[in-house]
Enzyme design. Structure first.
Site, PDB file in Angstrom:
ATOM      1  N   CYS A   1      -2.247   8.048   7.659  1.00 43.46           N
ATOM      2  CA  CYS A   1      -2.833   6.702   7.645  1.00 43.46           C
ATOM      3  C   CYS A   1      -1.860   5.699   8.254  1.00 43.46           C
ATOM      4  CB  CYS A   1      -3.101   6.245   6.207  1.00 43.46           C
ATOM      5  SG  CYS A   1      -4.418   7.125   5.397  1.00 43.46           S
TER       6      CYS A   1
ATOM      7  N   THR B   1       0.856  -1.174   0.000  1.00 44.31           N
ATOM      8  CA  THR B   1       0.000   0.000   0.000  1.00 44.31           C
ATOM      9  C   THR B   1       0.899   1.233   0.000  1.00 44.31           C
ATOM     10  OG1 THR B   1      -2.009   0.966   0.950  1.00 44.31           O
ATOM     11  CG2 THR B   1      -0.330   0.242   2.509  1.00 44.31           C
TER      12      THR B   1
ATOM     13  N   HIS C   1      -5.231  -0.392   5.008  1.00 40.55           N
ATOM     14  CA  HIS C   1      -4.764   1.002   4.915  1.00 40.55           C
ATOM     15  C   HIS C   1      -5.800   1.837   5.657  1.00 40.55           C
ATOM     16  CE1 HIS C   1      -2.785   4.305   2.267  1.00 40.55           C
ATOM     17  NE2 HIS C   1      -3.535   4.908   3.155  1.00 40.55           N
TER      18      HIS C   1
END
Lengths: 170, 203
Positions: free
Chosen positions: A40, A34, A57
């Site tokens: 995040c 990711t 994520h």
């Protein structure tokens, strides 16, 4: 001349890319990845005995943090249990799972509201992993820089790429 | 209301606000550096937030960004983004030097970009505030030089606009020798947009 990207080390066709707010599972030789984790948090779960794993994520700690609708997997409170459930359905006991996390940075330090999201995400992810009974083995979190991660399902190594440090392994 | 619910008429109203803001910014920037800087009237575009990083070549593309939060009657903020090389070219343009003079991002380059972006954002905010008769002020600007995807995601996470559209004002800075393209994203929170459109008399 400065290169304006950090290249993949080959294996581009084996990548299983998890988008922002998504979850996914894969088995070796797939590589779960990711990109561009800012505030995040990327969660990588690995089952050594099956050479399989999952990745999430996560954008926000819980659905209380926003009034807007949308996918539930972007919240730590949903992503962790769902990812564990997906892996258990595929044959991985949660006791065998190993977790590594990355991200949760404060990208815009000058703005106090934005600066807090990352650390709140890290807190909630840690809490959710604990509640799910999954061991957190390593983390590369905090700071003020973005990260891209790759989970290699044969070794369990999590590659963390950033403009700050290049490539690190945890 | 979400951004994609806007009618063409409403978009024209916002376009007008943008062009007035750009005009003010050009004047302010020219006065700041004591040589002429022009800003092209921005094009207004709406695109899904998820595809914004692709405008810059992908989520990992290195970009310079400045975020100006809005305080007062309108929530959300303005995000200025320019790829790293464009950001350095903008610094050279401001300093009236050939493009390529600034080679890396130091404190001085960061300060220049922050200042330029913040003047642009303040101009847009002032023109919105005046035309819509709202009280809006910009907060202190914040700078970041990093992956485009991460920067976009951080400023939209709290607004929770993951599946929504972003309003993009392409802004061109130029003088006789140099042209630099930058991007200003207008990211109001949805309640604020209702207020704004109501005041512009088009709802």
């Amino acid at each position: 001349m400065v290169r304006n990207d950090i290249s993949y080390l080959g294996n581009a066709d084996r990548h299983v890319t998890v988008g922002v707010g998504d979850v996914a599972t894969a088995t070796y030789p797939g590589i779960l990845t990711t990109q561009a984790l800012g505030s995040c948090v990327g969660i990588a779960l690995w089952d050594p005995s099956r050479q399989a794993g999952g990745m999430a994520h996560v954008m926000l700690p819980s659905s209380e943090d926003t009034r807007m609708g949308g996918k539930l997997q972007r919240f730590a409170t949903h992503a962790v249990p769902e990812l564990v459930a997906m892996l258990e359905a595929e044959g991985s006991s949660h006791r065998r799972l190993v977790a590594k996390i990355a991200g949760g940075a404060a990208m815009f330090k000058g703005d106090s509201m934005l600066a807090g999201i990352g650390s709140r995400n890290i807190e909630e992810v840690r809490r959710q992993l604990h509640l799910a009974g999954v061991r957190l083995r390593a983390e590369d979190t905090g700071g003020d820089f973005a990260r891209t991660i790759e989970l290699h399902l044969d070794t369990g190594i999590l590659l963390v790429r950033s403009y700050q440090y290049g490539i690190r392994e945890i | 209301m979400r951004l994609e619910d806007l009618t063409d008429m409403q978009i024209d109203a916002l376009r007008e606000v943008g062009s007035i803001g750009a005009g003010h910014a050009a004047t302010a920037l020219s006065q700041l550096v004591d040589h002429r800087i022009d800003l092209e009237v921005p094009q207004l575009e709406m695109l899904p937030i998820g595809s914004v990083p692709d405008v810059f070549g992908g989520p990992e593309t290195l970009v310079g960004a400045v975020y100006d939060r809005m305080l007062g009657d309108l929530g959300g903020g303005l995000l200025f983004v320019a790829p790293r090389d464009s950001s350095l070219a903008l610094v050279d343009l401001m300093r009236n030097r050939p493009v390529g003079t600034a080679k890396s991002f130091g404190a001085e380059e960061e300060a220049t970009i922050t200042h330029v972006a913040s003047i642009l954002a303040s101009s847009y905010i002032a023109s919105i505030a005046r035309l819509a008769d709202l009280n809006i002020l910009p907060a202190r600007p914040s700078f970041a030089l990093d992956m485009a995807g991460a920067i976009l995601q951080v400023v939209t996470a709290e607004i929770g606009m993951r599946a929504e559209n972003a309003l993009l004002l392409r802004t061109r800075f130029f003088n006789d020798e140099t042209t630099v393209d930058a991007y200003m994203f207008f990211l109001p929170d949805p309640d604020g947009l209702d207020v704004l459109l109501g005041r512009l008399g088009v709802v």
